[in-house]
Enzyme design. Sequence first.
Site, PDB file in Angstrom:
ATOM      1  N   TRP A 151       0.811  -1.214   0.000  1.00  0.00           N
ATOM      2  CA  TRP A 151       0.000   0.000   0.000  1.00  0.00           C
ATOM      3  C   TRP A 151       0.849   1.270   0.000  1.00  0.00           C
ATOM      4  O   TRP A 151       0.303   2.377   0.026  1.00  0.00           O
ATOM      5  CB  TRP A 151      -0.936   0.009   1.224  1.00  0.00           C
ATOM      6  CG  TRP A 151      -2.196  -0.764   1.025  1.00  0.00           C
ATOM      7  CD1 TRP A 151      -2.421  -2.076   1.361  1.00  0.00           C
ATOM      8  CD2 TRP A 151      -3.420  -0.299   0.453  1.00  0.00           C
ATOM      9  NE1 TRP A 151      -3.708  -2.444   1.033  1.00  0.00           N
ATOM     10  CE2 TRP A 151      -4.346  -1.374   0.480  1.00  0.00           C
ATOM     11  CE3 TRP A 151      -3.822   0.921  -0.076  1.00  0.00           C
ATOM     12  CZ2 TRP A 151      -5.647  -1.250  -0.004  1.00  0.00           C
ATOM     13  CZ3 TRP A 151      -5.120   1.054  -0.558  1.00  0.00           C
ATOM     14  CH2 TRP A 151      -6.017  -0.041  -0.519  1.00  0.00           C
TER      15      TRP A 151
ATOM     16  N   CYS B 257     -11.941  -1.916  -4.475  1.00  0.00           N
ATOM     17  CA  CYS B 257     -12.038  -2.779  -5.668  1.00  0.00           C
ATOM     18  C   CYS B 257     -12.897  -3.998  -5.348  1.00  0.00           C
ATOM     19  O   CYS B 257     -13.903  -4.239  -5.999  1.00  0.00           O
ATOM     20  CB  CYS B 257     -10.651  -3.204  -6.134  1.00  0.00           C
ATOM     21  SG  CYS B 257      -9.638  -1.837  -6.719  1.00  0.00           S
TER      22      CYS B 257
ATOM     23  N   ASP C  52      -7.406  -5.996 -11.234  1.00  0.00           N
ATOM     24  CA  ASP C  52      -6.102  -6.115 -11.878  1.00  0.00           C
ATOM     25  C   ASP C  52      -5.764  -7.605 -11.870  1.00  0.00           C
ATOM     26  O   ASP C  52      -5.364  -8.159 -10.850  1.00  0.00           O
ATOM     27  CB  ASP C  52      -5.091  -5.293 -11.075  1.00  0.00           C
ATOM     28  CG  ASP C  52      -3.646  -5.503 -11.496  1.00  0.00           C
ATOM     29  OD1 ASP C  52      -3.379  -6.371 -12.339  1.00  0.00           O
ATOM     30  OD2 ASP C  52      -2.770  -4.808 -10.941  1.00  0.00           O
TER      31      ASP C  52
ATOM     32  N   TYR D 276     -10.876   0.040   3.243  1.00  0.00           N
ATOM     33  CA  TYR D 276     -11.587  -1.196   3.603  1.00  0.00           C
ATOM     34  C   TYR D 276     -11.861  -1.391   5.095  1.00  0.00           C
ATOM     35  O   TYR D 276     -13.015  -1.537   5.516  1.00  0.00           O
ATOM     36  CB  TYR D 276     -10.793  -2.403   3.090  1.00  0.00           C
ATOM     37  CG  TYR D 276     -10.646  -2.463   1.599  1.00  0.00           C
ATOM     38  CD1 TYR D 276     -11.665  -2.961   0.781  1.00  0.00           C
ATOM     39  CD2 TYR D 276      -9.473  -2.025   0.988  1.00  0.00           C
ATOM     40  CE1 TYR D 276     -11.530  -3.021  -0.589  1.00  0.00           C
ATOM     41  CE2 TYR D 276      -9.319  -2.081  -0.389  1.00  0.00           C
ATOM     42  CZ  TYR D 276     -10.348  -2.575  -1.178  1.00  0.00           C
ATOM     43  OH  TYR D 276     -10.206  -2.623  -2.535  1.00  0.00           O
TER      44      TYR D 276
END
Length: 309
Positions: free
Chosen positions: A86, A180, A214, A128
């Site tokens: 991250w 995502c 991805d 998240y």
Amino acid sequence: MARHPEYQYLDLIEHLVEKGDRRIDRTGTGTLSTFGAMMRFDLSDGTFPVYTTKRVFWKTAVKEMLWFLTGQTNIQSLLRENVRIWTDWPLAAYRKATGAEISQEDFEAKILADDEFAQKWGDLGPVYGKQWRRWVDAHGKEHDQIAGVIETLKTNPASRRMLFHAWNVGELDQMALHPCHMTYQFYVSDMPDSTAETSAKGRLSLLVGQRSCDIGLGNPFNIAQQAALLHMVAQQVDMVPNELVWVGGDVHLYLNHIDYAQTILSRQPKPFPKLCLGRRPASIDDYRIDDFIVTGYDPHPAIDVPVAV
């Protein structure tokens, strides 16, 4: 003989290479994209779906999931676990804001050494973990979605409302990266009759809805960590893991991952490893990476794949 489940992943990559819609994306890198995909993985025999056509660093993936479950949003605690996945986003923000040409290594060192610096530059916003464990409603009340799902699994496992998600519209603009993998929904099959004397356990499945995927860099991590989550939740509610169902919206291969795609398409999948949990923690909050005992993982060599920021 049944076809190896990893071919679902390889088939999707092959489809992207051959028929993907060429697009310019948010990062400017460019992608080959498709819309709508599904993969299913049977975990009922202890299978841990860690892809084998390249080495997946599954411990890093599971550490990220454990970090999500803490509700934390600062990369300092991740870096303490030697997880750097991250760092790119706060590093880019720091360089842009200060004009400093600092290396990733030096930036991470400052995050680790200086709590004040970490608080200012290491936070990712309400990503998240914040949404999963501390969603704030219009009245200012916090909601622990994970705890709510576990409670419902224990008390009303036939419910169609056992889900949590991270797409908090009012806070998207504060996030370093929009979620995502957005929606996690649980489903229990073969529920034992509560009035009968039986040791049978319900079978717990998990469906994950991912708006953006991805396929080269993100998906191998996502599948491994989502399988780990299913194992953890199943253990906490006295059920057995059943099936992980993954659904992708915009599934894409970055144009700078074409060599990666061609390499893994030339490889034959090997047997998936097995996962067992070494202990039963008191709650979903108490798992550690050492609890995950993985055997039989013998993948093809790792492939370096660049991240698009």
